[in-house]
Every structure is written in C-alpha cells, then in structure tokens.
Design a protein around this motif. Sequence first.
Motif, mmCIF file in Angstrom:
data_model
loop_
_atom_site.group_PDB
_atom_site.id
_atom_site.type_symbol
_atom_site.label_atom_id
_atom_site.label_comp_id
_atom_site.label_asym_id
_atom_site.label_seq_id
_atom_site.Cartn_x
_atom_site.Cartn_y
_atom_site.Cartn_z
ATOM 1 N N UNK A 524 9.144 23.076 -32.231
ATOM 2 C CA UNK A 524 9.689 24.160 -33.055
ATOM 3 C C UNK A 524 11.088 24.545 -32.598
ATOM 4 N N UNK A 525 11.298 24.537 -31.286
ATOM 5 C CA UNK A 525 12.614 24.831 -30.714
ATOM 6 C C UNK A 525 12.861 23.930 -29.514
ATOM 7 N N UNK A 558 21.275 23.429 -35.156
ATOM 8 C CA UNK A 558 21.461 24.824 -34.756
ATOM 9 C C UNK A 558 20.250 25.684 -35.126
ATOM 10 N N UNK A 559 19.524 25.293 -36.158
ATOM 11 C CA UNK A 559 18.367 26.078 -36.584
ATOM 12 C C UNK A 559 17.243 26.020 -35.560
ATOM 13 N N UNK A 560 17.223 24.974 -34.720
ATOM 14 C CA UNK A 560 16.084 24.773 -33.831
ATOM 15 C C UNK A 560 16.455 24.732 -32.360
ATOM 16 N N UNK A 561 17.721 24.957 -32.038
ATOM 17 C CA UNK A 561 18.158 24.835 -30.646
ATOM 18 C C UNK A 561 18.458 26.200 -30.055
ATOM 19 N N UNK A 562 17.771 26.528 -28.970
ATOM 20 C CA UNK A 562 18.028 27.745 -28.208
ATOM 21 C C UNK A 562 18.915 27.368 -27.020
ATOM 22 N N UNK A 563 20.043 28.054 -26.885
ATOM 23 C CA UNK A 563 20.945 27.814 -25.761
ATOM 24 C C UNK A 563 20.530 28.743 -24.624
ATOM 25 N N UNK A 588 29.120 31.585 -27.632
ATOM 26 C CA UNK A 588 28.202 30.707 -28.351
ATOM 27 C C UNK A 588 27.907 31.226 -29.747
ATOM 28 N N UNK A 589 27.760 32.535 -29.881
ATOM 29 C CA UNK A 589 27.554 33.089 -31.218
ATOM 30 C C UNK A 589 28.745 32.789 -32.122
ATOM 31 N N UNK A 590 29.938 32.859 -31.579
ATOM 32 C CA UNK A 590 31.129 32.544 -32.372
ATOM 33 C C UNK A 590 31.141 31.083 -32.804
ATOM 34 N N UNK A 591 30.437 30.227 -32.065
ATOM 35 C CA UNK A 591 30.346 28.819 -32.419
ATOM 36 C C UNK A 591 29.178 28.536 -33.367
ATOM 37 N N UNK A 592 28.484 29.589 -33.796
ATOM 38 C CA UNK A 592 27.388 29.415 -34.737
ATOM 39 C C UNK A 592 26.016 29.302 -34.133
ATOM 40 N N UNK A 593 25.908 29.545 -32.826
ATOM 41 C CA UNK A 593 24.600 29.470 -32.174
ATOM 42 C C UNK A 593 23.726 30.630 -32.638
ATOM 43 N N UNK A 594 22.495 30.323 -32.995
ATOM 44 C CA UNK A 594 21.579 31.317 -33.559
ATOM 45 C C UNK A 594 20.581 31.844 -32.529
ATOM 46 N N UNK A 595 20.169 30.991 -31.592
ATOM 47 C CA UNK A 595 19.104 31.352 -30.644
ATOM 48 C C UNK A 595 19.649 31.316 -29.221
ATOM 49 N N UNK A 596 19.401 32.381 -28.461
ATOM 50 C CA UNK A 596 19.918 32.504 -27.102
ATOM 51 C C UNK A 596 18.815 32.934 -26.143
ATOM 52 N N UNK A 597 18.947 32.498 -24.900
ATOM 53 C CA UNK A 597 18.067 32.955 -23.842
ATOM 54 C C UNK A 597 18.795 32.869 -22.516
ATOM 55 N N UNK A 598 18.135 33.353 -21.464
ATOM 56 C CA UNK A 598 18.737 33.208 -20.138
ATOM 57 C C UNK A 598 17.656 33.160 -19.069
ATOM 58 N N UNK A 599 18.066 32.602 -17.920
ATOM 59 C CA UNK A 599 17.186 32.473 -16.777
ATOM 60 C C UNK A 599 18.064 32.441 -15.522
ATOM 61 N N UNK A 600 17.625 33.051 -14.431
ATOM 62 C CA UNK A 600 16.442 33.894 -14.297
ATOM 63 C C UNK A 600 16.797 35.361 -14.530
#
Length: 627
Positions: A524-525, A558-563, A588-600
């Motif tokens: 899914x992602x 981009x619809x399925x990729x979380x950065x 990344x949002x300015x580049x059209x990224x839809x899904x974001x996360x971070x660790x840790x």
Amino acid sequence: MTRWVSMLLFAALLALALPARAGLLVLSYHDVRDDVAAKGDADRYAVSTANFAAHLDWLRTHGYHPVSVQQVLDARAGRATLPTRPVLLTFDDGLRSVYTRVFPLLRAYGYPALVAPVTAWVELPPGQVVPYGPRDYTAADFVTWAQLREMQDSGLVEIGSHSHDLHRGVPGNPYGNQTPAAVTREWRGAQGYEDEAQYRARIQHDLATSSTTLKTHLGRAPRVIVWPYAAYNRATNDIAATLGMTLSFDLEGRSQEADIGQRGRDRVDAQSLASLGRLLLFNNPDVNDLAGELRRDLSRDGMRAMQIDLDYVYDPDPAQLARNLDKLVQRVKDIGPSHVFLQAFADPDGDGAADALYFPNRHLPMRADLFNRVAWQLRTRAGVRVFAWLPVLGYHLPDAGEQRALQIAASDPADVPRLDPGNPRTRALVSDIYEDLAANAYFEGLLFHDDAYLRDDELPAYGNGDPARRTQGLVDFTAQLKQAAERWRPKLVTVRNLFAQPVLQPRSEAWFAQTLHAFNAAYDYTALMAMPRMEGARNGDRWLRQLARRVAAQPHAMEKTLFELQSVDWRSGQPLPPGELLRHARLLQAEGVRHLGYYPDDFIGGSPALPEAREAMSARQFPYLER
C-alpha cells in the motif's frame, strides 16, 4: 464502559458505479433524534431527524438507489445486478429511535434498510442498564421485540445481528486494558490468556445465542452480522457463516468495488465479501457534510507517521514503564500524526535483529507483554492508526544451532543478522511470529523492517541470481507474512522500508534486492528512507530534491511513497540541528511529496522539539483529517 466505536472515527466508502461492476455505498447510522445539537452533541454518533431526512432527499435527487440486503445477496450470488449508485442504509445497536424516527421515514420514502440490534439489550430487565455514550441506557432506549417484528413484517427492514453480548470490552492484557470482545483473547488472570479453542467457543456461543434469540422472537434467523466496533477476523466470520450469517459489515476500511459480482463476469471472492466497509455518520452531518464526504478524493489523503521504538518505553520497573507510556501517548497526541509505526520487537543491542518480542509467541522470548497495551493506548488516547513494525529476516533464535543453520553468511559483518528466506523453516517460523502478533494485539497495518534485503553475493541460488527475481522473492515472502497476520487482523495496510540507493541508482537493485517499482506494486505504501546524513550526502537539501524527483518520475509513485526523514545524525549520535527536520519536510512538500514520516522520536528527552515536530508532522493541517 465507553463505546469502543467512538475510537473508530473514519470509515472509507466504497467506489461508486464503475462501468462493468457495481459498487456499493453502505451508510452506518446509530441514534436519530429530534433534539441533536447541530455540532458538539454529547452523543457524537447521533444524527438529527431533520438531517437524516435531508440525507434521504439528497440521495434520491443525486441518483442513488437504496437497495435491500436481499438485493446485495442476489447480486453476490450472480442472480441479479445492482442498480447504478446503490446505497444500503444500516442502523446499529437497536436504539428505540430506529422505530420511532427512522422507520416512518423509510416507509414514506419506500427505502429498505438493515437494522442490527444487540440482542442482550432488547427488553432489558427492570433495573438493568447499558453504559452507552453520555449516559446509562435503560429498556426504554432500545426497541422492543414487537417493534422489530413490525419493521420486519413491513418488508422494508432486514433484521441482522449485532451480537448478543460482544458490544463491550474484555481484559486484553495483564495491564487491564479493555479491548473489543469479538477479537480479543481474553486475559483471565492466573489462568492466563484464552487459548484459541476457548476463544472460538466463546464467540460461537455468543453468535448462536443471538441467532437463536432473533429466530425465537422474529421467526427468522439473521443472515447478516454487523460487528461491534468493526472488530472481526476470519475466525469470527467463519463462525457467523456456519450460523447462516454469510454477509457481514465492519465500520472502517475500503471494500473492493468488485465485492458485488455480476453473473457471467465476476467470480466473487467469498472472503473479500465477508465484511463490507461502511461510512460512519458522526458529528450530526448535514446534507452539505454528507455530500462533501461522498465527493471527496480519497487519494488526496496524506499520511503523517512517527516511527516509535518500544525499547524506549520498556522498563523493568512497572511504575517507570507506566510513566514512559504516558509521556509517549501525550507526545503523540500533541504532535498529531495520522499514524504510528510501533516497534513490536526488542533490539537492545541495536543490530537491527529481534532478540525478543513484545507479544506472546511460539518462537522467541517475550521481553514484556507490551505491544498490545501500547498500541491500544495510542489508538484510544492519541487517536492514531497503529501499524506494527516487525522484521522480515532479522531474528536471533534462542536455539544457537538453529540460528547457525538458518542465518545468511553476510558479506559485511555490520549487516543485520538475517535468516535465509529460501529456507522453508525460516518461512514457517517467521509466518508463525506474524500470526501470533495478530492473534494477540490490535493494529491496523504492518511495516516490514529494513532488514529485508539481500546483497548480490549472498545466497546466489536465491532467484537464480536474477536481481528482479530476488526482489520478487522477498516481496512474495512478505505477502505470505501478511496472509498469516490477516487470519486474525483483516484488511491490513502494508508498508515496507526501502533504501534510497535503489531509487537514485537503479542498478543497485542487485545490492539490495529492492526497487521502488516493485514495492509500489506490492504494498500500500513504500517507506523510502530519505535520510541524507545517513547516506553521507554533502548537501542534504539537494540530495532530497534529487530523491523526490526520481520518485516523481515514476507514474503514480508519489501517491504510494512515504518519505521517512531522520531526526538523529547516527554518525555523531546527536539530534539534528533545530529546524532541519521542518526544513526538509517543507522542501519535500514543495516537490510534491504527499506522505511524510520520521524516525526516531525521543519522547522521553523531547527531541525533536515539540513545536517543530508538530509543524512538520501534524496531520491536523492536512485536508479532510480534521473538520
């Protein structure tokens, strides 16, 4: 006891009216009263009579065709087809208003509906109450058997089951968390957990009681089960089906538009049909709210994810563990992500492989029975969707001989210790672990750990040395793991970690057995590890832009990729400088990224700083997630 359904806020709806297949929209209502506040009513699942009537008007004028349960069953069996834009109206719990307010409107419009009472709540004995929402309900708040018979005899209303006594929580772990009765292996103190046979017997008894009670009072056994709190699994659906309830409904998740087959065209999968998704009506939506929800583009929903180490929550001191958990839950609530990827394994030595697990299982030591407790607290107190984060190959087995027999001879000693995915014992063992996780914990998705890779000089016979076949082999293994988990947790969403190099240098598939194209086709992602400092990039901003543009160059990627960004520089062991996480998220949002996360996330030390983490990762700023 509060209603668990209050924790299940959004239910995705079914796709509408495709050319060769009939989609089905299912609407879920509870109480319909005259005196519901426009917004902010104490019962957030109550809908005003005026708004309900307006919904019926809007559906009629916009080409929706209300259908009955019989029509759905006929379409599924291939005996008939559904009209365009079919909609099924459903009413849960058996509240009195379904007779006094809803039924007159159904007759006036000629609309069929499904009513699913909790049979233990019908005609409660004097003095018995049901804790329901803002107050205790008595017999006067629920329908009577005579009223149910009248609605059934009208030919408009199908009476289904909402269980006999599963609309409640039971102890789900040694810490006392109450979790939905239909899917929980009940904790019984000194006796431990229910085993599978005891669990199945309890569900069988409840559903049989409900079916027998309905047949005794109404002359017909139910054909439909509506699961309380949308909590079900394959075992419960199988039990319901043996009792004649072959059609079931949950509250969340998107059902397939092919659920309702057409004769001679579609072979319908019985399991996919077993539980259809419904759109839950809450916060007293007026007709504009309903129209907006039905028309919104689901593909524009964005994910905001925090990846959480359960190792940082665990402490052998129960009091300190409780304090750690409270800090975590409060921080997640304050940041407001949509998802948490929660570690389900213990990795105290930090080598990326599981030394123990945080749930009861057949193969590894259990460090603490903690995952279910934390996952449920995050869901109910912080309001996020929890995905279980678990290795695919990285395990330290208790039997040293078995470990030696199964472990890959790694070319780099710094690599994660991994088991051979081509060995049937590895596949069986890890499948058992995923099944045990699902049987003992609540979660809505799986994050496959970044240990699922193969170097080009490892296991040369795997995939006959063909990089694409090696990549697909690991994908197929994760599909097997999902299938094992879905025995107890249906409709799981899948995410898999992907290194950056296969995106930036496609030939490096041979070094990892990974590609973005294969991952986006299978999951899914894809959680792309967008971590410039980890990759040694000299200019992190430029590196991220290049990575984003490489992803954007692939159709629909981009619809399925979380950065997934980093919040720590692992080379120095120090947190990133203040502002870097936010800057990278905005870039990344300015580049059209839809899904974001971070660790840790260091929830104990408060790093990243709360204002920055909130601004970078809060889903509250995203369309449709908050109203």
